[in-house]
Design a protein around this motif. Structure first.
Motif, PDB file in Angstrom:
ATOM      1  N   SER A   1       0.812  -1.222   0.000  1.00  0.00           N
ATOM      2  CA  SER A   1       0.000   0.000   0.000  1.00  0.00           C
ATOM      3  C   SER A   1       0.843   1.269   0.000  1.00  0.00           C
ATOM      4  CB  SER A   1      -0.979   0.007   1.180  1.00  0.00           C
ATOM      5  OG  SER A   1      -1.896  -1.057   1.075  1.00  0.00           O
ATOM      6  N   GLU A   2       2.108   1.169  -0.469  1.00  0.00           N
ATOM      7  CA  GLU A   2       2.972   2.330  -0.590  1.00  0.00           C
ATOM      8  C   GLU A   2       2.917   2.870  -2.020  1.00  0.00           C
ATOM      9  OE1 GLU A   2       4.160   3.859   1.803  1.00  0.00           O
ATOM     10  OE2 GLU A   2       4.764   2.506   3.422  1.00  0.00           O
ATOM     11  N   MET A   3       3.091   4.184  -2.156  1.00  0.00           N
ATOM     12  CA  MET A   3       2.928   4.856  -3.436  1.00  0.00           C
ATOM     13  C   MET A   3       4.258   5.206  -4.083  1.00  0.00           C
ATOM     14  SD  MET A   3      -0.260   7.313  -2.343  1.00  0.00           S
ATOM     15  CE  MET A   3       0.211   7.284  -0.604  1.00  0.00           C
ATOM     16  N   HIS A   4       4.302   5.091  -5.405  1.00  0.00           N
ATOM     17  CA  HIS A   4       5.471   5.470  -6.198  1.00  0.00           C
ATOM     18  C   HIS A   4       5.022   6.226  -7.441  1.00  0.00           C
ATOM     19  CE1 HIS A   4       7.059   2.064  -3.872  1.00  0.00           C
ATOM     20  NE2 HIS A   4       8.247   2.595  -4.049  1.00  0.00           N
ATOM     21  N   LEU A   5       5.865   7.169  -7.871  1.00  0.00           N
ATOM     22  CA  LEU A   5       5.729   7.764  -9.199  1.00  0.00           C
ATOM     23  C   LEU A   5       6.548   6.927 -10.170  1.00  0.00           C
ATOM     24  CD1 LEU A   5       6.234  11.579  -8.459  1.00  0.00           C
ATOM     25  CD2 LEU A   5       4.097  10.276  -8.497  1.00  0.00           C
TER      26      LEU A   5
ATOM     27  N   ALA B   1      -4.621  -5.902   6.264  1.00  0.00           N
ATOM     28  CA  ALA B   1      -3.332  -6.457   5.854  1.00  0.00           C
ATOM     29  C   ALA B   1      -2.627  -5.439   4.958  1.00  0.00           C
ATOM     30  CB  ALA B   1      -3.540  -7.772   5.116  1.00  0.00           C
ATOM     31  N   LEU B   2      -1.316  -5.594   4.811  1.00  0.00           N
ATOM     32  CA  LEU B   2      -0.528  -4.600   4.085  1.00  0.00           C
ATOM     33  C   LEU B   2      -1.028  -4.393   2.660  1.00  0.00           C
ATOM     34  CD1 LEU B   2       3.113  -5.472   5.243  1.00  0.00           C
ATOM     35  CD2 LEU B   2       1.455  -3.902   6.275  1.00  0.00           C
ATOM     36  N   ASP B   3      -1.451  -5.460   1.994  1.00  0.00           N
ATOM     37  CA  ASP B   3      -1.880  -5.343   0.605  1.00  0.00           C
ATOM     38  C   ASP B   3      -3.354  -5.021   0.446  1.00  0.00           C
ATOM     39  OD1 ASP B   3      -2.704  -7.804   1.563  1.00  0.00           O
ATOM     40  OD2 ASP B   3      -2.508  -8.794  -0.379  1.00  0.00           O
ATOM     41  N   LYS B   4      -4.095  -4.971   1.542  1.00  0.00           N
ATOM     42  CA  LYS B   4      -5.537  -4.727   1.448  1.00  0.00           C
ATOM     43  C   LYS B   4      -5.920  -3.274   1.682  1.00  0.00           C
ATOM     44  CE  LYS B   4      -6.378  -9.071   0.712  1.00  0.00           C
ATOM     45  NZ  LYS B   4      -6.707  -9.504  -0.668  1.00  0.00           N
ATOM     46  N   LEU B   5      -5.076  -2.528   2.394  1.00  0.00           N
ATOM     47  CA  LEU B   5      -5.423  -1.134   2.696  1.00  0.00           C
ATOM     48  C   LEU B   5      -5.649  -0.329   1.426  1.00  0.00           C
ATOM     49  CD1 LEU B   5      -5.703   1.148   4.836  1.00  0.00           C
ATOM     50  CD2 LEU B   5      -3.263   1.599   4.466  1.00  0.00           C
ATOM     51  N   ARG B   6      -4.862  -0.597   0.389  1.00  0.00           N
ATOM     52  CA  ARG B   6      -4.954   0.205  -0.834  1.00  0.00           C
ATOM     53  C   ARG B   6      -6.328   0.141  -1.487  1.00  0.00           C
ATOM     54  NH1 ARG B   6      -1.278  -3.285  -5.146  1.00  0.00           N
ATOM     55  NH2 ARG B   6      -2.190  -5.336  -4.713  1.00  0.00           N
ATOM     56  N   HIS B   7      -7.052  -0.943  -1.258  1.00  0.00           N
ATOM     57  CA  HIS B   7      -8.391  -1.060  -1.847  1.00  0.00           C
ATOM     58  C   HIS B   7      -9.426  -0.239  -1.093  1.00  0.00           C
ATOM     59  CE1 HIS B   7      -6.909  -4.025  -4.592  1.00  0.00           C
ATOM     60  NE2 HIS B   7      -6.537  -4.833  -3.621  1.00  0.00           N
ATOM     61  N   GLU B   8      -9.081   0.222   0.105  1.00  0.00           N
ATOM     62  CA  GLU B   8      -9.990   1.053   0.892  1.00  0.00           C
ATOM     63  C   GLU B   8      -9.549   2.509   0.918  1.00  0.00           C
ATOM     64  OE1 GLU B   8     -12.780   0.236   2.220  1.00  0.00           O
ATOM     65  OE2 GLU B   8     -12.714  -1.938   1.978  1.00  0.00           O
ATOM     66  N   LEU B   9      -8.238   2.743   0.950  1.00  0.00           N
ATOM     67  CA  LEU B   9      -7.712   4.089   1.179  1.00  0.00           C
ATOM     68  C   LEU B   9      -7.584   4.915  -0.090  1.00  0.00           C
ATOM     69  CD1 LEU B   9      -6.312   6.186   3.095  1.00  0.00           C
ATOM     70  CD2 LEU B   9      -4.152   5.057   2.485  1.00  0.00           C
ATOM     71  N   HIS B  10      -6.918   4.376  -1.107  1.00  0.00           N
ATOM     72  CA  HIS B  10      -6.509   5.178  -2.262  1.00  0.00           C
ATOM     73  C   HIS B  10      -7.626   5.299  -3.291  1.00  0.00           C
ATOM     74  CE1 HIS B  10      -2.774   3.490  -0.536  1.00  0.00           C
ATOM     75  NE2 HIS B  10      -2.258   4.662  -0.850  1.00  0.00           N
ATOM     76  N   TYR B  11      -7.794   6.512  -3.817  1.00  0.00           N
ATOM     77  CA  TYR B  11      -8.762   6.706  -4.889  1.00  0.00           C
ATOM     78  C   TYR B  11      -8.097   7.293  -6.135  1.00  0.00           C
ATOM     79  CZ  TYR B  11     -12.458   8.775  -7.706  1.00  0.00           C
ATOM     80  OH  TYR B  11     -13.250   9.148  -8.763  1.00  0.00           O
ATOM     81  N   LYS B  12      -7.575   8.509  -6.058  1.00  0.00           N
ATOM     82  CA  LYS B  12      -7.085   9.177  -7.255  1.00  0.00           C
ATOM     83  C   LYS B  12      -5.962  10.136  -6.876  1.00  0.00           C
ATOM     84  CE  LYS B  12      -9.115  11.459 -11.366  1.00  0.00           C
ATOM     85  NZ  LYS B  12     -10.357  12.054 -11.909  1.00  0.00           N
ATOM     86  N   ALA B  13      -4.941  10.257  -7.749  1.00  0.00           N
ATOM     87  CA  ALA B  13      -3.797  11.105  -7.428  1.00  0.00           C
ATOM     88  C   ALA B  13      -3.344  11.876  -8.658  1.00  0.00           C
ATOM     89  CB  ALA B  13      -2.646  10.265  -6.868  1.00  0.00           C
TER      90      ALA B  13
END
Length: 468
Positions: A166-170, A222-234
């Motif tokens: 669930s970490e972000m990269h450009l 779990a580490l890989d599940k947060l992204r499905h709840e937290l992140h929308y658009k950047a």
């Protein structure tokens, strides 16, 4: 770095097929670049003993050797796929291509492409569908594999990705440059949970927002599940006032805003409002479209304290709609409502969850927040909408695009909540009569990660100076 760039788009065999086409394309540009008419160019060629009539029998060895500055001038008129092909033809062309890039003289505006993945292409391969050429290219991207990531945004040639922690990269898919963004645990609503050895184990996710309070107790992911709840658009925006880049994140709960500059060690939260759906950055101000309230907010991010204003307020007319804010080529701003038919979001087992865009309502206003004026036609302009920075482009500058049409991909917020294997609302919509057609048939892409528009860019992000 070059080994994973667009130079790997084509095999050597395919490259050979395109040599005659490349040479023809380049010499077709000579009259314009040199200021010659066809007749004067013919006289010039006779005087210089240059034969420009290429046939199927033409070989690389018979090509005229052009001065580097002329080659660079020609190459500067090519879109990126043609440019990379040209740079692979011979050593002198490669030298001109490299010089053009290193000197920062390649600034041609690119036609947006559709970036997607395909199961058959491999885990680390992204595909780029060129609207200009009506064909796809394959790009091998850096680890972790692109098909294991979520794609949450595209701006100025950069993808914003979320990995399986669930970490972000450009990621720039053309240059393969990759830059880590501040850790997800620095977002206001996220806290780390470590195991007995002190290693990150899970995330605690709070459901509070600045406007609506806490609805329930925090959830554990779990580490890989947060992204499905937290992140929308950047979004990634160059900040000319500081020479840096600003990354703006729309995230849950309830689609709030946070931002960070590239190189920061944490995200800065922008309460109290939520339900944002789109952003743009113009003249030092962040413009954020708030769908729930039908408002457009501005944020001045330049000072030690962020200030916010509401400059536009318009009532919603439909329950199922999203709002976008788009910079118009003529200098103003557009506020666009995307209206879609709401289908059954609680289907029977095996049925699809889907929605279909039916029309767009378009309004024009200036940056000072003047009264909205509805536009019934974009005439010679086109829109690109979806999980990318929203764009309005002039069709005359992009011959492969269709005037008064909207090219759109699916950016419904429910996709960020785990609905990743259903129908995608994508296509090209005629703004005259709201008729719609597929982008390409049959569809080429895998369902996850979601396809999105990207404008290819060969420039690299100079972190030492913060600029291009």
């Amino acid at each position: 770095m070059e080994s994973c760039s667009v130079a790997r788009i084509m095999s050597l065999g395919k490259l050979a097929i395109h040599r005659t086409y490349l040479c023809t394309l380049i010499f077709r540009n000579l009259p314009k670049l040199l200021g010659f008419t066809p007749s004067s160019l013919k006289k010039f060629c006779k005087a210089e003993h240059v034969e420009l009539q290429l046939t199927k029998k033409t070989t690389l060895g018979t090509l005229p050797e052009l001065p580097p500055d002329i080659l660079m001038g020609i190459f500067a008129t090519l879109e990126i796929p043609d440019l990379v092909r040209a740079g692979s033809v011979c050593s002198s062309w490669r030298s001109a291509y490299t010089s053009l890039r290193s000197l920062g003289q390649y600034k041609l505006q690119q036609t947006p492409c559709l970036l997607y993945t395909s199961e058959s292409a491999g885990e680390s391969v992204a595909c780029l569908y060129s609207l200009a050429e009506k064909r796809s290219y394959k790009l091998t991207l850096p680890e972790p594999p692109i098909r294991t990531r979520c794609l949450i945004g595209s701006s100025h040639g950069w993808l914003v990705t979320v990995d399986d922690r669930s970490e972000m990269h450009l990621v720039n898919p053309i240059t393969c440059e990759q830059i880590a963004l501040p850790s997800v645990i620095t977002i206001e609503q996220v806290n780390p949970i470590v195991d007995e050895y002190g290693a990150l184990h899970k995330y605690e996710f709070s459901w509070h927002s600045g406007a609506r309070g806490v609805y329930s107790s925090p959830s554990i992911f779990a580490l890989d599940k947060l992204r499905h709840e937290l992140h929308y658009k950047a979004f990634v925006f160059p900040d000319t006032s500081t020479g840096s880049y600003i990354v703006v994140l729309i995230h849950n709960p309830m689609r709030q805003l946070s931002f960070a500059r590239v190189g920061d060690d944490k995200w800065t939260w922008l309460p109290p409002y939520d339900d944002y759906s789109d952003c743009t950055y113009k003249d030092g101000l962040l413009y954020a479209a708030c769908t729930y309230k039908g408002e457009l907010h501005t944020f001045d991010l330049s000072g030690p304290v962020v200030t916010r204003k509401t400059i536009i307020s318009t009532p919603r007319e439909y329950d199922c709609e999203y709002m976008y804010v788009v910079q118009a080529p003529w200098g103003g701003l557009l506020l666009i409502w995307r209206i879609f038919e709401d289908h059954n979001v609680k289907p029977e087992p095996g049925a699809s969850v889907f929605w279909n865009t039916t029309q767009y309502r378009i309004y024009e206003f200036d940056a000072a927040g003047s009264e909205l004026k509805e536009i019934n036609c974009l005439r010679d302009h086109v829109l690109f909408l979806g999980h990318n920075q929203s764009l309005c482009l002039g069709a005359e500058e992009y011959p492969s695009l269709r005037a008064n049409h909207a090219y759109f991909t699916d950016d419904n917020s429910l996709w960020a909540c785990g609905l990743t294997n259903n129908h995608r609302d994508m296509g090209v919509l005629n703004l005259d009569d709201n008729s719609k057609e597929d982008l390409v048939s049959p569809q080429l892409w895998s369902n996850f990660p979601a396809p999105m528009w990207i404008t290819p860019d060969l420039r690299k992000m100079n972190l030492a100076s913060g600029g291009d």
